[in-house]
Write an enzyme that holds these catalytic residues in place. Structure first.
Site, PDB file in Angstrom:
ATOM      1  N   THR A 135     137.490  26.039  88.200  1.00  0.00           N
ATOM      2  CA  THR A 135     138.156  25.254  87.165  1.00  0.00           C
ATOM      3  C   THR A 135     138.654  23.903  87.689  1.00  0.00           C
ATOM      4  O   THR A 135     138.904  23.748  88.889  1.00  0.00           O
ATOM      5  CB  THR A 135     139.364  26.056  86.628  1.00  0.00           C
ATOM      6  OG1 THR A 135     140.116  25.246  85.735  1.00  0.00           O
ATOM      7  CG2 THR A 135     140.290  26.510  87.755  1.00  0.00           C
ATOM      8  N   ASP A 136     138.841  22.978  86.763  1.00  0.00           N
ATOM      9  CA  ASP A 136     139.412  21.671  87.135  1.00  0.00           C
ATOM     10  C   ASP A 136     140.900  21.780  87.488  1.00  0.00           C
ATOM     11  O   ASP A 136     141.464  20.874  88.093  1.00  0.00           O
ATOM     12  CB  ASP A 136     139.214  20.653  86.009  1.00  0.00           C
ATOM     13  CG  ASP A 136     139.884  21.050  84.694  1.00  0.00           C
ATOM     14  OD1 ASP A 136     140.405  22.191  84.592  1.00  0.00           O
ATOM     15  OD2 ASP A 136     139.893  20.228  83.750  1.00  0.00           O
ATOM     16  N   GLU A 137     141.525  22.905  87.127  1.00  0.00           N
ATOM     17  CA  GLU A 137     142.975  23.018  87.339  1.00  0.00           C
ATOM     18  C   GLU A 137     143.348  23.029  88.814  1.00  0.00           C
ATOM     19  O   GLU A 137     144.505  22.824  89.162  1.00  0.00           O
ATOM     20  CB  GLU A 137     143.522  24.280  86.650  1.00  0.00           C
ATOM     21  CG  GLU A 137     143.258  24.262  85.171  1.00  0.00           C
ATOM     22  CD  GLU A 137     144.165  25.181  84.365  1.00  0.00           C
ATOM     23  OE1 GLU A 137     145.170  25.666  84.891  1.00  0.00           O
ATOM     24  OE2 GLU A 137     143.841  25.399  83.185  1.00  0.00           O
ATOM     25  N   TYR A 161     147.838  30.587  88.407  1.00  0.00           N
ATOM     26  CA  TYR A 161     146.406  30.686  88.080  1.00  0.00           C
ATOM     27  C   TYR A 161     145.612  29.661  88.897  1.00  0.00           C
ATOM     28  O   TYR A 161     144.635  30.009  89.588  1.00  0.00           O
ATOM     29  CB  TYR A 161     146.173  30.454  86.574  1.00  0.00           C
ATOM     30  CG  TYR A 161     144.726  30.167  86.231  1.00  0.00           C
ATOM     31  CD1 TYR A 161     143.744  31.151  86.344  1.00  0.00           C
ATOM     32  CD2 TYR A 161     144.322  28.887  85.815  1.00  0.00           C
ATOM     33  CE1 TYR A 161     142.408  30.884  86.057  1.00  0.00           C
ATOM     34  CE2 TYR A 161     142.993  28.607  85.515  1.00  0.00           C
ATOM     35  CZ  TYR A 161     142.035  29.600  85.637  1.00  0.00           C
ATOM     36  OH  TYR A 161     140.714  29.328  85.351  1.00  0.00           O
ATOM     37  N   LYS A 165     142.802  30.251  91.866  1.00  0.00           N
ATOM     38  CA  LYS A 165     141.418  29.746  91.798  1.00  0.00           C
ATOM     39  C   LYS A 165     141.147  28.805  92.979  1.00  0.00           C
ATOM     40  O   LYS A 165     140.063  28.824  93.559  1.00  0.00           O
ATOM     41  CB  LYS A 165     141.168  29.005  90.469  1.00  0.00           C
ATOM     42  CG  LYS A 165     141.165  29.878  89.223  1.00  0.00           C
ATOM     43  CD  LYS A 165     140.043  30.914  89.186  1.00  0.00           C
ATOM     44  CE  LYS A 165     138.674  30.316  88.978  1.00  0.00           C
ATOM     45  NZ  LYS A 165     137.641  31.380  88.762  1.00  0.00           N
ATOM     46  N   ASN A 260     147.006  17.546  72.882  1.00  0.00           N
ATOM     47  CA  ASN A 260     147.049  18.834  72.171  1.00  0.00           C
ATOM     48  C   ASN A 260     147.390  18.658  70.697  1.00  0.00           C
ATOM     49  O   ASN A 260     146.781  19.288  69.829  1.00  0.00           O
ATOM     50  CB  ASN A 260     148.082  19.766  72.818  1.00  0.00           C
ATOM     51  CG  ASN A 260     147.638  20.256  74.187  1.00  0.00           C
ATOM     52  OD1 ASN A 260     146.452  20.202  74.516  1.00  0.00           O
ATOM     53  ND2 ASN A 260     148.576  20.717  74.987  1.00  0.00           N
TER      54      ASN A 260
END
Ligand code: NAD
Ligand code: TDX
Length: 367
Positions: A135-137, A161, A165, A260
C-alpha cells in the site's frame, strides 16, 4: 524478467482485491492453476468467487498464512512457481483498536510465506516469483503541494496498519537481498469497486445512503486520498507480475486525488440519481464526526515508473468507476445484507461441509 506464472499460490483471494485478481487471472491465457489460500476472516467472503469455484484450474483452501505446516504441505502438493500475496488485515480503524492482530497477520504471515517460498525454491529460483501486494500508506502522509510518493520516498508509516505493511515490505526486500529470493512489490493507493467490505469509506457510505443512516465523515472531511478502480489495480498487478523487473517495487495510483467530503458529496449525488431521489436529498445525511487518531492527511502516488516501463494507465475515470460501483451495490443488495446478518460466514460450511478433511489435512478442497 518474464514470468510464466503457471502454478500460483494466491493469498487473500476471497477478499476485495484478491477476488477481482483471481477472476482476472483465471481468464488469462495460458490458463494458470490457482490455489486461493484464505482464512475467511470477517472480510473474506466465499461468495466473491462463487462464479469461479467450479473451474478446474481453481482451488480454494481455507487456512492461515501463519500456519507453517500448511504452507509446507501446499508447496509440496502444488509445486508453485508463483506466490501472489494479498492476505492481510487491511482496515486502518481496526488497526488502531487491535494492533497486534495486524502484526500477526501482516508481519508474521508475510514472513511465514517468504520462508516457505525460500525453503521450497532454494534449489533453483529460475522461473519463480514472490509478488507482494502493498500500500501507499507505508510512505506516511503528505501536506498540500508536497511531491507525490515515489518508489524512492522514505518509509514513514503512521498507523499500526501502515507500520505492519511497511514491516512486511522490508521483510520481502530482506529475503531478496539476503537469500536472492526473486520478489516484486507494488504499493497502491486507495481502491474502490464491487465486493469491497462495507467498513471502507465508499461501500459504507453507499450502504448508509441506501438505508438513510447518517454518513460519518471524519474531522472536517478535508483529508485527501488518491482513488483507483479495482480493475485497474488488477491490470497493473498482472503487468508487473509478467513483465516487471525482479527485485523492483512499483507504485500504482489513480491520478485522482479527492477530498473525502467532495467524494462523499459526489457519491450522494450519484446515489440520488440512481434511486430517483430529489437532488441533494442524501447530503442531508452527512455528519462530521470525531477524527481518526493519527489520521493521515493526504496520499498521492507518482506512478510514472509503471506507466513508462509497462505502459499501464488507469483506464476507468472516477465518475465511471463510482457509477459502476454504485450500480453493483444496488444490484447486489443481498451481498451486503448477508454481511450485515452474518449469513456470509456460513457459506464455507454450506459449500464445503461434506468435503471437510480430518485434522492435519488440508481443508476445503474444491476438487
Ligand atoms: P480485504 O480485507 O478485503 O481482504 C483480505 C483477505 O485476506 C480476506 O479474504 C481475509 O479473509 C484474508 N486473510 C486475512 N488474514 C488472513 C490470514 N491470516 N490467512 C489467510 N488469509 C487471511 O483486503 P483488500 O482491500 O482486498 O486488500 C488486499 C491487499 O491489498 C492487502 O494486502 C492490502 O494491504 C493491499 N492494499 C489494499 C488497498 C485498498 O484500497 N483496499 C490498497 C492498496 C493495497
Ligand atoms: O466512516 C468513515 N469516514 C471517513 O471519513 C471511514 C471508514 C473513512 N473515512 C475517511 C478516512 C480516510 O481519510 O475516508 C478515507 C478513506 O478511509 P478508508 O476507506 O478506511 O481507507 P484508508 O484508511 O484510506 O485506507 C485504504 O487505502 C489504503 C485501505 O483501507 C487500505 O487497505 C489501503 O492500504
Amino acid at each position: 524478467m518474464q514470468t510464466a506464472a503457471s502454478r500460483i499460490l494466491l493469498t487473500g483471494g476471497s477478499g476485495f482485491i484478491g477476488s477481482h485478481l483471481t477472476r482476472h487471472l483465471l481468464a488469462s491465457r495460458p490458463q494458470p492453476q490457482i490455489v486461493n489460500l484464505d482464512l475467511l476472516t470477517y472480510c473474506g467472503n466465499l461468495s466473491n468467487l462463487e462464479d469461479c469455484s467450479w473451474q478446474p484450474n481453481y482451488r480454494f483452501v481455507k487456512g492461515d498464512i501463519c500456519d507453517e505446516a500448511l504452507l509446507d504441505q501446499l508447496f509440496l502438493d502444488h509445486e508453485f512457481d508463483t506466490v501472489i500475496h494479498l492476505a492481510a488485515e487491511s482496515h486502518v480503524d481496526r488497526s488502531i483498536v487491535n494492533p497486534l492482530e495486524f502484526v500477526r497477520t501482516n508481519v508474521l504471515g508475510t514472513a511465514s510465506l517468504l520462508q516457505a517460498a525460500r525453503n521450497h525454491w532454494k534449489s533453483s529460483y529460475a522461473g519463480k516469483c514472490f509478488y507482494h501486494v502493498s500500500t501507499d500508506e507505508v510512505f506516511g502522509t503528505l501536506s498540500d503541494g508536497q511531491e507525490a510518493f515515489k518508489e524512492t520516498t522514505p518509509y514513514s508509516p503512521r498507523s499500526p496498519y501502515a507500520a505492519s505493511k511497511a514491516a512486511s515490505d522490508h521483510l520481502v526486500r530482506s529475503f531478496q537481498e539476503s537469500f536472492g529470493l526473486p520478489t516484486k512489490v507494488s504499493n497502491c493507493s486507495n481502491n474502490y469497486g464491487p465486493n469491497q467490505f462495507p467498513e471502507k469509506l465508499i461501500p459504507l457510505c453507499i450502504n448508509n445512503i441506501l438505508t438513510q443512516k447518517p454518513i460519518p465523515v471524519y474531522g472536517r472531511g478535508d483529508n485527501i486520498r488518491d482513488w483507483l478502480y479495482v480493475d485497474d489495480h488488477v491490470t497493473a498487478i498482472d503487468l508487473i507480475l509478467h513483465r516487471g523487473r525482479v527485485g523492483e517495487t512499483y507504485n500504482i495510483g489513480g491520478k485522482c486525488e479527492l477530498r473525502n467530503i467532495d467524494l462523499v458529496r459526489q457519491l450522494c449525488q450519484a446515489m440520488d440519481q440512481e434511486l430517483g431521489r430529489p437532488p441533494a436529498f442524501s447530503e442531508g445525511l452527512i455528519r462530521f464526526v470525531e477524527d481518526r487518531q493519527g489520521h493521515d492527511y493526504r496520499y498521492a502516488v507518482d506512478c510514472s515508473k509503471v506507466c513508462l516501463e509497462l505502459q499501464w494507465q488507469p483506464s476507468v475515470s472516477f465518475a465511471q468507476g463510482l457509477r459502476r460501483t454504485v450500480q453493483w451495490y444496488l444490484e447486489n443488495r443481498k451481498w451486503v445484507e448477508e454481511i450485515t446478518s452474518g449469513a456470509y460466514q456460513t457459506y464455507y460450511e454450506r459449500q464445503y461441509s461434506l468435503k471437510l478433511a480430518g485434522p492435519g489435512q488440508i481443508k476445503g478442497s474444491a476438487s
